[in-house]
Scaffold this active site. Structure first.
Site, short mmCIF file in Angstrom:
data_model
loop_
_atom_site.label_atom_id
_atom_site.label_comp_id
_atom_site.label_asym_id
_atom_site.label_seq_id
_atom_site.Cartn_x
_atom_site.Cartn_y
_atom_site.Cartn_z
N THR A 77 1.64 -2.48 -5.76
CA THR A 77 1.02 -2.17 -4.55
C THR A 77 0.57 -1.10 -3.94
O THR A 77 2.39 -1.31 -3.28
CB THR A 77 0.25 -3.71 -4.39
OG1 THR A 77 1.31 -4.17 -3.99
CG2 THR A 77 0.23 -4.79 -5.82
N GLY A 105 4.98 3.82 -1.66
CA GLY A 105 4.20 3.09 -3.10
C GLY A 105 4.22 4.20 -3.76
O GLY A 105 4.32 4.40 -4.97
N THR A 109 -0.43 4.64 -3.22
CA THR A 109 -1.34 5.99 -3.13
C THR A 109 -0.79 6.65 -2.14
O THR A 109 -1.19 8.16 -1.75
CB THR A 109 -2.85 5.69 -2.51
OG1 THR A 109 -3.27 4.79 -0.76
CG2 THR A 109 -3.64 4.90 -3.83
N TYR A 127 4.46 -7.94 12.63
CA TYR A 127 5.24 -7.70 11.31
C TYR A 127 6.69 -8.26 11.37
O TYR A 127 6.25 -8.36 9.36
CB TYR A 127 5.07 -6.33 11.82
CG TYR A 127 5.60 -4.98 10.69
CD1 TYR A 127 4.28 -4.77 9.68
CD2 TYR A 127 7.10 -4.88 10.54
CE1 TYR A 127 5.09 -3.69 8.64
CE2 TYR A 127 7.68 -4.22 9.24
CZ TYR A 127 6.50 -3.63 8.56
OH TYR A 127 7.19 -2.61 7.82
N SER A 179 11.82 -5.48 5.07
CA SER A 179 12.61 -4.28 6.07
C SER A 179 13.22 -5.04 6.61
O SER A 179 13.04 -5.63 7.43
CB SER A 179 11.01 -4.38 7.09
OG SER A 179 10.86 -3.12 8.40
#
Length: 250
Positions: A13, A20, A16, A151, A138
């Site tokens: 997922t 990923g 693009t 985040y 992360s």
């Protein structure tokens, strides 16, 4: 060229750009059937061309359950099972405490937490027993960053998923691990830092604080993901693997 993932069915997922895209390309180069997702059709089409091999692009916002269903419908049109899920889609923006809006909070948690949860949960009926799940966490999951608390909290939640899901999935021998990249050269990082000279200046300053003296490349993160997904990591389960040039260790 290794064919370690030859004819394996792999989901990436957020495939693009950045990590990923690099990971989808690495899986494809090793013979996998790869499915990528992205929000923009033009970006999906460009990524499919760049990745090459046996890759299928599905337009999907992974914070939307109906889009996740569409992804797995597309998989079932071609394959009867899934070997690996790389739940990578996510993102974030700076907002200091005192200026955090409900929209900011919802956007981050919907994509980074809800999206990851249901990406994996909805894959389970198709997941092969003994398969592998890799989640993108992360370095912010363990270290503070100014104006980045929302985040960071989402990535801490993702890391916690790996610890808990290995217990939920132990009867099926599905391994779940988290990859935690440090600063990585991506379009998303440049945008976060303001693009142009501002972004380059920020990256140079931060790179000087990393023991290896530079920021990472998406292909380097991709190789760590492939390791966790592979049989070489058959006894690696529930870990958080830092791929950050050593920054989290100092």
């Amino acid at each position: 060229m290794s064919n370690e993932f030859n004819k394996k069915v792999v989901i990436v997922t957020g495939g693009t750009s950045g990590i990923g895209l690099a990971t989808a390309k690495a899986f494809s180069e090793q013979g996998a059937y790869v499915f990528i997702t992205g929000r923009r059709q033009d970006a999906i089409d460009a990524a499919v061309r760049e990745i090459g091999g046996q890759v299928t692009g599905v337009r999907a916002d992974m914070s939307r359950l109906e889009d996740i269903d569409r992804l797995y419908d597309a998989v079932q049109q071609k394959h009867s099972h899934i070997d690996t899920v790389f739940a990578n889609a996510g993102g974030g923006e700076f907002a200091p405490l005192g200026a955090i809006s409900e929209a900011h909070f919802n956007s981050a948690f919907d994509t980074n937490v809800k999206g990851v949860l249901f990406t994996v949960q909805k894959a389970l009926p198709l997941m092969r027993d003994g398969g592998s799940v890799v989640l993108t966490s992360s370095t912010t999951s363990i270290s503070g960053t100014p104006a980045f608390s929302v985040y960071s909290a989402t990535k801490a939640a993702v890391r916690s998923f790996a610890r808990n899901w290995i217990l939920d999935l132990k009867e099926r021998h599905i391994r779940v691990n988290a990859i935690s990249p440090g600063l990585t050269e991506t379009a998303g990082l440049n945008e976060l830092f303001g693009n142009g000279e501002q972004a380059e200046g920020t990256k140079s300053y931060l790179a000087a604080q990393i023991p290896v003296g530079r920021i990472g490349q998406p292909a380097e993160i991709a190789q760590a993901v492939l390791f966790l997904a592979s049989d070489r990591a058959s006894f690696v389960n529930g870990v958080e693997l830092f791929v950050d040039g050593g920054q989290a260790q100092i």
